[in-house]
Design a protein around this motif. Structure first.
Motif, PDB file in Angstrom:
ATOM      1  N   GLN A 151     -43.377 -26.705   5.584  1.00 15.43           N
ATOM      2  CA  GLN A 151     -44.364 -26.049   4.731  1.00 15.43           C
ATOM      3  C   GLN A 151     -44.712 -24.655   5.234  1.00 15.43           C
ATOM      4  O   GLN A 151     -44.973 -23.744   4.452  1.00 15.43           O
ATOM      5  CB  GLN A 151     -45.620 -26.934   4.649  1.00 15.43           C
ATOM      6  N   GLY A 152     -44.768 -24.491   6.570  1.00 15.51           N
ATOM      7  CA  GLY A 152     -44.912 -23.155   7.129  1.00 15.51           C
ATOM      8  C   GLY A 152     -46.298 -22.738   7.559  1.00 15.51           C
ATOM      9  O   GLY A 152     -46.477 -21.589   8.003  1.00 15.51           O
ATOM     10  N   ALA A 153     -47.317 -23.598   7.444  1.00 16.13           N
ATOM     11  CA  ALA A 153     -48.665 -23.212   7.882  1.00 16.13           C
ATOM     12  C   ALA A 153     -48.634 -22.819   9.356  1.00 16.13           C
ATOM     13  O   ALA A 153     -47.945 -23.433  10.172  1.00 16.13           O
ATOM     14  CB  ALA A 153     -49.643 -24.359   7.660  1.00 16.13           C
ATOM     15  N   LYS A 154     -49.401 -21.767   9.690  1.00 18.31           N
ATOM     16  CA  LYS A 154     -49.386 -21.255  11.067  1.00 18.31           C
ATOM     17  C   LYS A 154     -50.803 -21.022  11.564  1.00 18.31           C
ATOM     18  O   LYS A 154     -51.769 -21.253  10.856  1.00 18.31           O
ATOM     19  CB  LYS A 154     -48.587 -19.954  11.127  1.00 18.31           C
ATOM     20  N   ASP A 155     -50.898 -20.596  12.820  1.00 14.66           N
ATOM     21  CA  ASP A 155     -52.194 -20.324  13.449  1.00 14.66           C
ATOM     22  C   ASP A 155     -53.071 -21.570  13.445  1.00 14.66           C
ATOM     23  O   ASP A 155     -54.287 -21.491  13.275  1.00 14.66           O
ATOM     24  CB  ASP A 155     -52.895 -19.161  12.730  1.00 14.66           C
ATOM     25  N   LEU A 156     -52.456 -22.715  13.663  1.00 15.56           N
ATOM     26  CA  LEU A 156     -53.157 -23.993  13.581  1.00 15.56           C
ATOM     27  C   LEU A 156     -53.849 -24.340  14.901  1.00 15.56           C
ATOM     28  O   LEU A 156     -53.370 -23.987  15.979  1.00 15.56           O
ATOM     29  CB  LEU A 156     -52.184 -25.112  13.225  1.00 15.56           C
ATOM     30  N   THR A 157     -54.961 -25.050  14.798  1.00 19.67           N
ATOM     31  CA  THR A 157     -55.559 -25.725  15.941  1.00 19.67           C
ATOM     32  C   THR A 157     -55.237 -27.202  15.788  1.00 19.67           C
ATOM     33  O   THR A 157     -55.609 -27.821  14.789  1.00 19.67           O
ATOM     34  CB  THR A 157     -57.082 -25.533  15.984  1.00 19.67           C
ATOM     35  N   LEU A 159     -45.109 -33.363  17.426  1.00 20.79           N
ATOM     36  CA  LEU A 159     -45.936 -32.222  17.798  1.00 20.79           C
ATOM     37  C   LEU A 159     -45.158 -31.175  18.584  1.00 20.79           C
ATOM     38  O   LEU A 159     -45.387 -29.975  18.426  1.00 20.79           O
ATOM     39  CB  LEU A 159     -47.132 -32.688  18.636  1.00 20.79           C
ATOM     40  N   ALA A 160     -44.254 -31.630  19.432  1.00 20.05           N
ATOM     41  CA  ALA A 160     -43.461 -30.684  20.214  1.00 20.05           C
ATOM     42  C   ALA A 160     -42.654 -29.766  19.300  1.00 20.05           C
ATOM     43  O   ALA A 160     -42.525 -28.563  19.557  1.00 20.05           O
ATOM     44  CB  ALA A 160     -42.534 -31.431  21.176  1.00 20.05           C
ATOM     45  N   ALA A 161     -42.113 -30.306  18.219  1.00 17.77           N
ATOM     46  CA  ALA A 161     -41.348 -29.492  17.272  1.00 17.77           C
ATOM     47  C   ALA A 161     -42.241 -28.480  16.572  1.00 17.77           C
ATOM     48  O   ALA A 161     -41.851 -27.332  16.352  1.00 17.77           O
ATOM     49  CB  ALA A 161     -40.658 -30.395  16.247  1.00 17.77           C
ATOM     50  N   LEU A 162     -43.471 -28.891  16.237  1.00 19.97           N
ATOM     51  CA  LEU A 162     -44.418 -27.964  15.607  1.00 19.97           C
ATOM     52  C   LEU A 162     -44.778 -26.833  16.567  1.00 19.97           C
ATOM     53  O   LEU A 162     -44.844 -25.661  16.184  1.00 19.97           O
ATOM     54  CB  LEU A 162     -45.675 -28.738  15.187  1.00 19.97           C
ATOM     55  N   LEU A 163     -44.992 -27.171  17.821  1.00 17.31           N
ATOM     56  CA  LEU A 163     -45.284 -26.166  18.849  1.00 17.31           C
ATOM     57  C   LEU A 163     -44.110 -25.209  19.016  1.00 17.31           C
ATOM     58  O   LEU A 163     -44.281 -23.990  19.125  1.00 17.31           O
ATOM     59  CB  LEU A 163     -45.607 -26.853  20.173  1.00 17.31           C
ATOM     60  N   ALA A 164     -42.910 -25.775  19.056  1.00 16.01           N
ATOM     61  CA  ALA A 164     -41.719 -24.956  19.283  1.00 16.01           C
ATOM     62  C   ALA A 164     -41.517 -23.914  18.182  1.00 16.01           C
ATOM     63  O   ALA A 164     -40.935 -22.853  18.431  1.00 16.01           O
ATOM     64  CB  ALA A 164     -40.479 -25.854  19.393  1.00 16.01           C
ATOM     65  N   LYS A 165     -42.010 -24.209  16.982  1.00 19.37           N
ATOM     66  CA  LYS A 165     -41.878 -23.258  15.869  1.00 19.37           C
ATOM     67  C   LYS A 165     -42.919 -22.142  15.933  1.00 19.37           C
ATOM     68  O   LYS A 165     -42.914 -21.240  15.090  1.00 19.37           O
ATOM     69  CB  LYS A 165     -42.016 -23.999  14.535  1.00 19.37           C
ATOM     70  N   GLY A 166     -43.821 -22.204  16.920  1.00 16.75           N
ATOM     71  CA  GLY A 166     -44.819 -21.155  17.062  1.00 16.75           C
ATOM     72  C   GLY A 166     -45.944 -21.237  16.046  1.00 16.75           C
ATOM     73  O   GLY A 166     -46.620 -20.229  15.786  1.00 16.75           O
ATOM     74  N   ARG A 167     -46.184 -22.409  15.494  1.00 19.43           N
ATOM     75  CA  ARG A 167     -47.185 -22.555  14.438  1.00 19.43           C
ATOM     76  C   ARG A 167     -48.579 -22.867  14.974  1.00 19.43           C
ATOM     77  O   ARG A 167     -49.546 -22.843  14.218  1.00 19.43           O
ATOM     78  CB  ARG A 167     -46.772 -23.673  13.480  1.00 19.43           C
ATOM     79  N   VAL A 168     -48.677 -23.193  16.263  1.00 21.71           N
ATOM     80  CA  VAL A 168     -49.944 -23.674  16.818  1.00 21.71           C
ATOM     81  C   VAL A 168     -50.585 -22.600  17.694  1.00 21.71           C
ATOM     82  O   VAL A 168     -49.959 -22.104  18.633  1.00 21.71           O
ATOM     83  CB  VAL A 168     -49.730 -24.965  17.639  1.00 21.71           C
ATOM     84  N   ARG A 169     -51.818 -22.268  17.378  1.00 19.91           N
ATOM     85  CA  ARG A 169     -52.564 -21.295  18.175  1.00 19.91           C
ATOM     86  C   ARG A 169     -53.272 -21.959  19.349  1.00 19.91           C
ATOM     87  O   ARG A 169     -53.348 -21.409  20.444  1.00 19.91           O
ATOM     88  CB  ARG A 169     -53.599 -20.583  17.299  1.00 19.91           C
ATOM     89  N   LYS A 170     -53.795 -23.184  19.118  1.00 20.77           N
ATOM     90  CA  LYS A 170     -54.595 -23.854  20.141  1.00 20.77           C
ATOM     91  C   LYS A 170     -54.359 -25.345  20.083  1.00 20.77           C
ATOM     92  O   LYS A 170     -54.211 -25.926  18.999  1.00 20.77           O
ATOM     93  CB  LYS A 170     -56.085 -23.559  19.922  1.00 20.77           C
ATOM     94  N   VAL A 171     -54.322 -25.973  21.258  1.00 18.33           N
ATOM     95  CA  VAL A 171     -54.204 -27.421  21.371  1.00 18.33           C
ATOM     96  C   VAL A 171     -55.477 -27.952  22.030  1.00 18.33           C
ATOM     97  O   VAL A 171     -55.913 -27.445  23.063  1.00 18.33           O
ATOM     98  CB  VAL A 171     -52.978 -27.823  22.212  1.00 18.33           C
ATOM     99  N   VAL A 172     -56.072 -28.951  21.419  1.00 27.48           N
ATOM    100  CA  VAL A 172     -57.213 -29.665  21.996  1.00 27.48           C
ATOM    101  C   VAL A 172     -56.738 -31.078  22.271  1.00 27.48           C
ATOM    102  O   VAL A 172     -56.405 -31.824  21.336  1.00 27.48           O
ATOM    103  CB  VAL A 172     -58.413 -29.690  21.025  1.00 27.48           C
ATOM    104  N   VAL A 220     -51.888 -27.319   2.988  1.00 22.95           N
ATOM    105  CA  VAL A 220     -52.479 -27.047   4.303  1.00 22.95           C
ATOM    106  C   VAL A 220     -52.448 -25.536   4.544  1.00 22.95           C
ATOM    107  O   VAL A 220     -51.401 -24.901   4.436  1.00 22.95           O
ATOM    108  CB  VAL A 220     -51.721 -27.782   5.425  1.00 22.95           C
ATOM    109  N   GLU A 221     -53.596 -24.975   4.860  1.00 17.41           N
ATOM    110  CA  GLU A 221     -53.713 -23.525   4.967  1.00 17.41           C
ATOM    111  C   GLU A 221     -53.510 -23.025   6.395  1.00 17.41           C
ATOM    112  O   GLU A 221     -53.753 -23.756   7.365  1.00 17.41           O
ATOM    113  CB  GLU A 221     -55.092 -23.084   4.470  1.00 17.41           C
ATOM    114  N   ASP A 222     -53.097 -21.766   6.513  1.00 16.83           N
ATOM    115  CA  ASP A 222     -53.033 -21.119   7.816  1.00 16.83           C
ATOM    116  C   ASP A 222     -54.417 -21.175   8.472  1.00 16.83           C
ATOM    117  O   ASP A 222     -55.441 -21.021   7.804  1.00 16.83           O
ATOM    118  CB  ASP A 222     -52.626 -19.649   7.675  1.00 16.83           C
TER     119      ASP A 222
END
Length: 222
Positions: free
Chosen positions: A43-49, A62-75, A16-18
């Motif tokens: 895995q470390g992918a970041k800047d995810l939508t 999902l909350a854990a993924l958000l907490a790690k700062g990996r998500v740029r945008k949530v739809v 899974v890519e940044d």
């Protein structure tokens, strides 16, 4: 087409890519592919939508993924609820973007991507702030908004059972967004409770055929 079976979730999400758009199944925690999300965190992918029904529960998934700062945008349809404190804090601090999509529109936009539909008109949201910037048209006296498909680079979905080809069945409400997301992503990864030999699932009960599924991982605690 036969899905590839993976022994570990980490291997299934390794590429899974940044910057990817990731469709995540689940309605709250029902059908949420937590093992796959945890593997994506490692895995470390970041800047995810991230496209999902809501924006995380408590401090898992999902909350854990958000907490790690990996998500740029949530739809999503429901960004706020009693235990969405991780998303709330990030959004108020300006550290994550949000696109609110009515639940029916969300499902249909994802389904449209899988069906090859270029766009469609829908009345939901007309006359509200959600209509800002969207093309509108009056059809039979009612205002409709032009909506575009949502396609993912990756879909992470949860299912009840898979056979060794990757045919999937779901359990009750855990089915939710899984079937449409499986049609709308370039790579579809399914977390399942059980893998059975091909032929052990009645074809009449298959909801997501293997042609849509690329990778299958059995739950770690199954």
């Amino acid at each position: 087409m036969t899905a590839r079976l993976y022994a570990h979730a980490d291997e299934a999400v390794a590429d899974v890519e940044d910057g990817s758009t990731v469709l995540v199944g689940g309605f709250g925690m029902a059908g949420m592919p937590v093992d796959l999300i945890d593997a994506l965190i490692r895995q470390g992918a970041k800047d995810l939508t991230v496209v999902s029904n809501n924006a995380g529960n408590g401090d898992t998934g999902l909350a854990a993924l958000l907490a790690k700062g990996r998500v740029r945008k949530v739809v999503c349809s429901f960004p706020r609820q009693s235990d969405s404190y991780v998303f709330d804090e990030l959004y108020r601090a300006g550290r994550v973007e949000l696109e609110v999509v009515p639940q029916g529109n969300l499902a249909e936009r994802i389904r449209a991507a899988g069906a090859g539909i270029g766009a469609f008109f829908c009345p939901t949201g007309a006359g509200t702030p959600l209509a800002e910037g969207k093309e509108s048209r009056v059809i039979n006296g009612r205002t409709y908004l032009l909506e575009y498909p949502i396609r993912g680079d990756v879909a992470l979905i949860g299912a009840h059972r898979a056979d060794r080809m990757g045919n999937l069945v779901y359990r009750k409400t855990a089915r939710n967004f899984g079937p449409v997301m499986a049609t709308a992503a370039t790579t579809v990864i399914a977390q399942v409770g059980e893998v059975v030999d091909t032929g052990h699932i009645d074809p009449e009960t298959v909801v997501t055929p293997s042609i849509y599924v690329d990778r299958v991982v059995q739950e770690a605690n199954a």
